[in-house]
Every structure is written in C-alpha cells, then in structure tokens.
Design a protein around this motif. Structure first.
Motif, PDB file in Angstrom:
ATOM      1  N   THR A 246       0.826  -1.212   0.000  1.00 38.00           N
ATOM      2  CA  THR A 246       0.000   0.000   0.000  1.00 38.00           C
ATOM      3  C   THR A 246       0.856   1.255   0.000  1.00 38.00           C
ATOM      4  OG1 THR A 246      -1.757  -1.159   1.205  1.00 38.00           O
ATOM      5  CG2 THR A 246      -1.806   1.242   1.241  1.00 38.00           C
TER       6      THR A 246
ATOM      7  N   LEU B 162       2.852   1.557  -3.571  1.00 37.28           N
ATOM      8  CA  LEU B 162       1.997   1.868  -4.720  1.00 37.28           C
ATOM      9  C   LEU B 162       1.434   3.283  -4.637  1.00 37.28           C
ATOM     10  CD1 LEU B 162       0.039  -1.489  -5.252  1.00 37.28           C
ATOM     11  CD2 LEU B 162       1.980  -0.613  -6.540  1.00 37.28           C
ATOM     12  N   ASN B 163       0.966   3.663  -3.458  1.00 35.51           N
ATOM     13  CA  ASN B 163       0.390   5.007  -3.329  1.00 35.51           C
ATOM     14  C   ASN B 163       1.466   6.088  -3.346  1.00 35.51           C
ATOM     15  OD1 ASN B 163      -2.680   4.930  -2.821  1.00 35.51           O
ATOM     16  ND2 ASN B 163      -1.906   3.251  -1.564  1.00 35.51           N
TER      17      ASN B 163
ATOM     18  N   VAL C  81       1.912   6.971  -6.892  1.00 38.95           N
ATOM     19  CA  VAL C  81       0.866   7.888  -7.355  1.00 38.95           C
ATOM     20  C   VAL C  81       1.155   9.308  -6.898  1.00 38.95           C
ATOM     21  CG1 VAL C  81      -1.599   8.431  -7.273  1.00 38.95           C
ATOM     22  CG2 VAL C  81      -0.866   6.047  -7.364  1.00 38.95           C
TER      23      VAL C  81
ATOM     24  N   SER D  66       4.135  10.754  -8.815  1.00 40.68           N
ATOM     25  CA  SER D  66       3.779  10.978 -10.220  1.00 40.68           C
ATOM     26  C   SER D  66       3.005  12.272 -10.402  1.00 40.68           C
ATOM     27  CB  SER D  66       2.951   9.795 -10.747  1.00 40.68           C
ATOM     28  OG  SER D  66       3.685   8.597 -10.724  1.00 40.68           O
TER      29      SER D  66
ATOM     30  N   ALA E  64      -4.820   9.258  -2.790  1.00 43.78           N
ATOM     31  CA  ALA E  64      -3.582   8.490  -2.605  1.00 43.78           C
ATOM     32  C   ALA E  64      -2.918   8.817  -1.269  1.00 43.78           C
ATOM     33  CB  ALA E  64      -2.614   8.776  -3.755  1.00 43.78           C
TER      34      ALA E  64
ATOM     35  N   SER F  71      -4.802  -0.448  -1.224  1.00 45.54           N
ATOM     36  CA  SER F  71      -3.771  -0.978  -2.113  1.00 45.54           C
ATOM     37  C   SER F  71      -4.290  -1.228  -3.526  1.00 45.54           C
ATOM     38  CB  SER F  71      -3.198  -2.281  -1.537  1.00 45.54           C
ATOM     39  OG  SER F  71      -4.205  -3.259  -1.381  1.00 45.54           O
TER      40      SER F  71
ATOM     41  N   ASN G 238      -6.469   0.734  -5.293  1.00 43.54           N
ATOM     42  CA  ASN G 238      -6.653   1.941  -6.101  1.00 43.54           C
ATOM     43  C   ASN G 238      -5.495   2.189  -7.071  1.00 43.54           C
ATOM     44  OD1 ASN G 238      -9.176   2.509  -5.068  1.00 43.54           O
ATOM     45  ND2 ASN G 238      -8.402   3.833  -3.447  1.00 43.54           N
ATOM     46  N   PRO G 239      -4.226   2.155  -6.629  1.00 40.45           N
ATOM     47  CA  PRO G 239      -3.133   2.348  -7.596  1.00 40.45           C
ATOM     48  C   PRO G 239      -3.079   1.251  -8.659  1.00 40.45           C
ATOM     49  CG  PRO G 239      -2.346   2.624  -5.337  1.00 40.45           C
ATOM     50  CD  PRO G 239      -3.722   2.058  -5.247  1.00 40.45           C
TER      51      PRO G 239
ATOM     52  N   TYR H 125      -5.407   2.288 -11.329  1.00 39.15           N
ATOM     53  CA  TYR H 125      -4.808   3.333 -12.172  1.00 39.15           C
ATOM     54  C   TYR H 125      -3.833   2.722 -13.180  1.00 39.15           C
ATOM     55  CZ  TYR H 125      -6.315   6.138  -8.138  1.00 39.15           C
ATOM     56  OH  TYR H 125      -7.030   6.694  -7.115  1.00 39.15           O
ATOM     57  N   ALA H 126      -3.037   1.735 -12.735  1.00 40.03           N
ATOM     58  CA  ALA H 126      -2.036   1.114 -13.602  1.00 40.03           C
ATOM     59  C   ALA H 126      -2.694   0.432 -14.804  1.00 40.03           C
ATOM     60  CB  ALA H 126      -1.206   0.116 -12.809  1.00 40.03           C
TER      61      ALA H 126
ATOM     62  N   PHE I 236      -0.001   6.821 -15.813  1.00 42.26           N
ATOM     63  CA  PHE I 236       0.541   6.280 -14.570  1.00 42.26           C
ATOM     64  C   PHE I 236       1.661   5.271 -14.865  1.00 42.26           C
ATOM     65  CE2 PHE I 236       0.229   3.240 -10.914  1.00 42.26           C
ATOM     66  CZ  PHE I 236       0.786   4.096  -9.976  1.00 42.26           C
TER      67      PHE I 236
END
Length: 326
Positions: free
Chosen positions: A42, A45-46, A49, A52, A71, A290, A292-293, A296-297, A303
């Motif tokens: 978590t 990955l966040n 985000v 980025s 995020a 965990s 949510n990213p 996005y990927a 992303f």
C-alpha cells in the motif's frame, strides 16, 4: 493450577485484569505476515501515485489533484494505520486507556477522508460529463484545492466528535483492565459517514451514466456533421467518459470493501480492538487502499509512463517535471 490461571491474565497482580485472549495460528499469520505485506504494498503503490502527480507538470489537473488526495489517505493507511492496528490486535492492551483512544484516532480518520474524496471525484466526473463547457471554470485547481482542504478538516473534526465520549472517559467502556474498547454510535456513523456520501456518489454516477448513454446515441446519429468538429468532440467526450468509467471502478471497489464494516456498525457495535471481526474489517480497508493504484495502472497510461520514469530514476534529471506522460 493457580500459576496457570495467573499466566492467562494480562495483569496477574490485579483482580480486575482481563484474561489473555487465545489467538489461533491463522490469526497470527494474518496479523504478523499478511498485514505487514499489505502495508508495504500500500505504501509503495500510493507513493508512486503521489510522486507521479506531484512531480510531472502535465498531471496537475483538478481530477488528478483529487486522485492525489485519495492516494495520500491510502498512503497514511499503509504507513501509520497498519502498525497501530497490529498493536491494537495484541491479546492484552498494555499502553493505558488514553493511548487506546489516541491509537484509534488515526485509523478512523481514513474512512471519512476516503469517502469524502470519493464524493469529490464523483462531483468532478459529473460536471465534466454533464456540463463540459463550464467544467474549466467551475472546477479550477484553486477550487479543488479548497474542497480537498475542507474534506480533510471535516475528517479530523468529525473524529473528535466521533470519539468524544471515549476521550472524555478513557477506558470507561472496558469490562476489565487490559482491554481496549471503543464505543461508537453505529447508526449516526452509518448515516453521516456512509449512507449520505454513498447516496451522493450513486446518484451522481447514475446521472453520469444516463448522460453518457445519451451522448453515445447523439454521436452515432450525427454522422453527417463536420468531420473535424465531430472528431474533436468525440475525442473530448471519449476522454471524459473513460475517466468516469475508471473512477467508477474505484468507487465500486470502495463500496465492496467498506460495506461489510458499516453493515456491522448498524447495530451500534462496540468495537473491541484486536477481535477477529475487527481484523477482517481492517484487512478490507487495507485492500481498498492498495487496489486503487492497481486500478490506475490498468486504466491510465500516464501512470504506467510515470512509474517507468520514477523507477529508472529519470525524474532526477533536470527539467524532468516537463516530461510528456500524457
């Protein structure tokens, strides 16, 4: 026999001590293996985000600012909430009654903050799809930043009210010494932090879906329009609809992960820290943060490009913030 009984007590020297709650091997594996792994995933990955959207200038849009706020709340879940929950899951609470309430404060912030961010994301998609011409003037970066700040301030203040009785009488709801019990008004919490925001989210997304279907039909029926104008309109509308679909998946995952918790809260449940039910509910919260990213990927090319630039350390180069990731 007396020695065995004393060994089962959290505080053998006290007659009012709680007995140590037996823990199964499965429960121990979940707490000391799965939860730290979920926490690390978590956080990483966040953090990708957050870096980025913060670093690349092209990503400084109102919608992405909302994703950044989401995020941050998910990042805090992995960084702080998981360790606190591991402490709270111990068979005996040894840190005192006030520490019990304070350690519960941060975990409770993440729920209204996440729900608030979901509402803001739904409003953003609603305006973008249903009123695209006035979207740039209605939801400017300044306006979105103000809404995000309001969301976080609300989350903190609500938690003070939410835990007020526990703060006023720390340990007042414990049945024995060595226990950490947080009592909440499940019905009020259900209405304010779940039913109202979720109702708003569903209503807004139903409206977005209706408008999206209408736009799709309109685009098919106007095939004789000017090609350049039609191409531009279709591109813009498809972009907005794709973003709405992606964020709709995020909202759906949020609902699946948080509905069980609020289903239990409906009865005015006295939340006993470390109980099996509480651990299962908490794992669902971590899972949501965990996932949510990962969503996005799968759905956002920007992303994936940003992650590649971050992992290869190209963001350390001068003027890397001007890189084209869209």
């Amino acid at each position: 026999m007396e020695t065995l009984e004393e060994a089962e007590l959290c505080f053998p020297q006290l007659n009012t001590s709680c007995r140590k709650r037996p823990r199964s091997q499965t429960e121990a594996i979940v707490i000391y293996t799965l939860m730290p792994c979920f926490s690390l995933i978590t956080v990483v990955l966040n953090l990708l985000v957050i870096v980025s959207i913060s670093h690349f200038r092209q990503l400084h849009t109102p919608t992405n600012l909302l994703l950044l706020s989401l995020a941050v709340s998910d990042f805090l879940v992995g960084l702080f909430v998981v360790p606190f929950e591991m402490i709270l899951a111990e068979p005996c609470w040894l840190l005192g009654d006030l520490a019990c309430v304070l350690c519960s404060f941060l975990p409770f912030i993440s729920v209204p903050a996440t729900a608030g961010n979901m509402v803001l994301i739904s409003i953003d998609r609603y305006v973008a799809v249903c009123d695209p011409l006035r979207y740039p003037t209605k939801l400017t970066q300044k306006t979105v930043k103000g809404l995000i700040l309001l969301c976080w301030v609300y989350s903190v203040l609500y938690n003070f009210l939410f835990l007020f009785d526990n703060l006023r009488q720390p340990g007042g709801f414990n049945s024995c010494y060595g226990q950490c019990v947080i009592t909440v008004n499940g019905t009020v919490d259900l209405v304010i932090r779940f039913i109202i925001p979720i109702s708003a989210i569903i209503i807004l997304y139903v409206r977005v879906f209706v408008v999206a279907v209408s736009q799709a039909r309109s685009m098919r029926s106007h095939v004789t329009a000017v090609k350049l104008q039609r191409s531009l309109t279709v591109t813009v509308q498809r972009s907005e609809l794709k973003a709405a679909r992606t964020l709709g998946v995020v909202v759906a995952v949020f609902l699946m992960c948080y509905c069980p918790y609020y289903g239990i809260s409906l009865s005015g449940y006295s939340l006993k820290m470390g109980s099996s039910v509480n651990i299962v509910m908490f794992i669902l919260v971590i899972l949501n943060s965990s996932l949510n990213p990962v969503i996005y990927a799968f759905f956002y090319p920007w992303f994936r490009k940003s992650v590649k630039l971050i992992v290869t350390l190209q963001i350390l180069k001068p003027l890397s913030f001007q890189a084209k990731v869209l």
